[in-house]
Design a protein around this motif. Structure first.
Motif, mmCIF file in Angstrom:
data_model
loop_
_atom_site.group_PDB
_atom_site.id
_atom_site.type_symbol
_atom_site.label_atom_id
_atom_site.label_comp_id
_atom_site.label_asym_id
_atom_site.label_seq_id
_atom_site.Cartn_x
_atom_site.Cartn_y
_atom_site.Cartn_z
ATOM 1 N N GLN A 176 7.119 60.329 18.139
ATOM 2 C CA GLN A 176 7.384 61.390 19.111
ATOM 3 C C GLN A 176 8.173 62.533 18.468
ATOM 4 O O GLN A 176 7.850 63.709 18.672
ATOM 5 C CB GLN A 176 8.147 60.832 20.308
ATOM 6 C CG GLN A 176 8.368 61.835 21.407
ATOM 7 C CD GLN A 176 9.088 61.228 22.591
ATOM 8 O OE1 GLN A 176 9.634 60.141 22.532
ATOM 9 N NE2 GLN A 176 9.098 61.956 23.697
ATOM 10 N N ILE B 163 7.687 54.387 18.141
ATOM 11 C CA ILE B 163 7.334 55.343 19.196
ATOM 12 C C ILE B 163 8.266 56.545 19.138
ATOM 13 O O ILE B 163 7.827 57.693 19.211
ATOM 14 C CB ILE B 163 7.362 54.675 20.584
ATOM 15 C CG1 ILE B 163 6.192 53.689 20.708
ATOM 16 C CG2 ILE B 163 7.315 55.713 21.703
ATOM 17 C CD1 ILE B 163 6.253 52.795 21.931
ATOM 18 N N TYR B 164 9.557 56.297 18.971
ATOM 19 C CA TYR B 164 10.537 57.377 18.883
ATOM 20 C C TYR B 164 10.245 58.274 17.688
ATOM 21 O O TYR B 164 10.203 59.504 17.809
ATOM 22 C CB TYR B 164 11.948 56.790 18.774
ATOM 23 C CG TYR B 164 13.023 57.840 18.626
ATOM 24 C CD1 TYR B 164 13.640 58.380 19.747
ATOM 25 C CD2 TYR B 164 13.413 58.306 17.369
ATOM 26 C CE1 TYR B 164 14.625 59.353 19.614
ATOM 27 C CE2 TYR B 164 14.381 59.280 17.234
ATOM 28 C CZ TYR B 164 14.986 59.797 18.357
ATOM 29 O OH TYR B 164 15.951 60.768 18.222
#
Length: 156
Positions: free
Chosen positions: A75, A71-72
């Motif tokens: 993003q 997810i990081y």
């Protein structure tokens, strides 16, 4: 974004530490209880059952870390800020290796243990167990690469 990076680095470090602790500190004690408690305390099969419980708990952590990682990195990629191809690929590797450990190797080992002690003495079990150890080592290496790379990039 800076606080998310700090959290990312912290959980990567924690995961690596827990993985090392499980393999280097916990496993030798669990598999050689006679060294501390005398002979006849636990069979190798019973030690394996205990060690599996440690790994099942560890799996929660590494699953969370893999999910946070991807997810990081996605993003960061979407924001085009501090994007790093190496980190993105390493994060994908973390997801794949974690998935293998959580959804392929762990269920195989748990199932074999449920079938009984004889099932854990087969060549197939030994092979799968050895492969799971290599997957965990590769996972730690990928996590360490992410930790170092993201740590260095956060300094810029």
């Amino acid at each position: 974004m800076r606080s998310l990076t700090v959290i990312y680095l912290a959980i990567l470090g924690i995961a690596i530490g827990v993985e090392i602790a499980a393999g280097a500190f916990v496993a030798p004690v669990i598999f050689f209880p006679q060294k501390y408690l005398g002979e006849g305390v636990l069979t190798h099969f019973q030690s394996g059952i205990l060690m599996t419980q440690v790994f099942l708990k560890m799996n929660l952590l590494i699953g969370f870390v893999a999910l946070y990682s991807i997810i990081y990195e996605v993003q960061v990629f979407m924001m085009r800020k501090n994007y790093d191809f190496f980190s993105f690929i390493a994060s994908i590797l973390v997801i794949i290796l974690t998935g293998l450990f959580l959804f392929y190797y762990t269920p195989f080992i748990v199932h074999a243990q449920q079938l009984g002690a004889l099932e854990t003495t087969t060549e197939a079990f030994a092979t799968m167990h050895k492969q799971s150890e290599w997957v965990m080592k590769a996972l730690m290496l990928a996590q360490f690469g992410l930790l170092v790379r993201r740590g260095l990039l956060s300094q810029k």
